[in-house]
Scaffold this active site. Structure first.
Site: not given
Length: 335
Positions: A55, A206, A211, A215
């Site tokens: 990461y 996730s 996302g 919405g």
């Protein structure tokens, strides 16, 4: 926040796990905000902080290590290895050679003498699983690792790993990190039953479908400038563009519409509904949230605490069920 046992182990973990992929100079969360996020997560009762050596070039591990300094014993610190750490042929994978160097690097960056949960980030076709499990067992016996797990393994790969550990009288996996959300339910067919049979808890990633379930995207509209999907679609990497296209397909956006409709009826955000649906699944041990800001963390934790009415949960089950998981009579609700 509730705590529960991780798989067939005595380790107690919080029902929310703090994912730190965004922490670091090449991520979207600087160290000051990351420290605030870690503080708030621990104050809310969370205890699992998950990172990986890959990461942001190791920055995530360094930031996490500094953020938990002084309270290390109250944190279940999890990291992962597999992805490249250099240009050499032995700088990646699950060989004993690479895992040994990778663990030493993670311990150095985290500023600790042990990792509570050490995970194989991906399966390695080029290394015998017996070698991998023996190396991991050696880490446990040395005291540098407390428990071991895997991420993104198939059902068959989990079984092979557990059998290899059993044959050698070694340490088995106690956890799996799979992708799971209303948009990604394929693990229900084989992977979750195998986890139950072989004693693995699940730390699912996730839960908001990149996302989409929050919405942020609409049918017939291009992703807004600056959004994650807009960046992925503009990426020079074909895999990134394909991943975005796969998430923004028509069936997924239909499911997102149902989530938004349920959220409006409850007076909450779509993200809260999507997180509440994942959290209530009996096979889920902990839900990984990866906030970029303190406000996002607070919103995520509120969603995980949302009591989802049974009729809303049942409707979302119905509209998101993949064909492979359809009822025996073949019926499946349309969108």
């Amino acid at each position: 926040m509730r705590h529960t046992q991780l798989g067939r182990s005595g380790l107690k973990v919080s029902t929310a796990c703090l994912g730190t992929m965004n922490f670091g100079s090449s991520g979207s969360c600087d160290e000051t905000e990351a420290a605030r996020i870690v503080d708030a997560f621990l104050e809310a009762g969370g205890n699992v902080v998950d990172t990986a050596d890959a990461y942001n070039g190791g920055d995530s591990e360094r930031i996490v290590g500094r953020a938990v300094r002084g309270r290390r014993d109250s944190v279940v610190l999890a990291t992962k290895a597999f992805l490249p750490q250099g240009p050499g042929p032995n700088d990646r994978g699950l060989s004993r050679a690479h895992l040994t160097r990778a663990l030493e690097g993670s311990l150095r960056r985290l500023g600790t003498d042990h990792v509570d949960l050490y995970q194989c980030h991906q399966w390695d076709d080029s290394t015998p699983i017996e070698e991998t499990m023996a190396a991991l067992d050696g880490f446990v016996r040395s005291g540098k690792v407390r428990y071991i797990g895997c991420s993104n393994f198939t059902a068959a790969q989990i079984v092979e790993s557990q059998w290899a550990a059993q044959r050698a009288g070694g340490t088995p996996f106690v956890s799996l990190q799979p992708q799971y959300s209303l948009l990604a339910r394929s693990i229900e067919a084989e992977i979750l039953p195998v986890c139950r049979r072989h004693g693995l808890g699940t730390l699912v990633w996730s839960p908001l479908g990149g996302g989409v379930l929050a919405g942020r995207y609409r049918r017939g509209e291009a992703p807004g400038a600056g959004t994650r999907m807009a960046r992925l679609k503009a990426s020079p990497m074909p895999m990134a563009r394909a991943w975005a296209d796969g998430l923004l397909n028509e069936p997924n956006l239909v499911i997102a519409d149902h989530v938004a409709e349920a959220a409006a009826g409850l007076g909450v955000t779509p993200a809260a509904v999507a997180l509440a649906w994942v959290r209530r699944r009996p096979e889920v041990t902990s839900v990984i949230v990866g906030p970029r800001t303190l406000d996002q963390l607070r919103d995520n934790l509120a969603g995980l605490d949302l009591p989802l009415p049974p009729e809303v949960a049942a409707r979302l089950d119905e509209v998101s069920r993949p064909a492979r998981l359809a009822p025996a009579d073949g019926t499946r609700a349309g969108g």
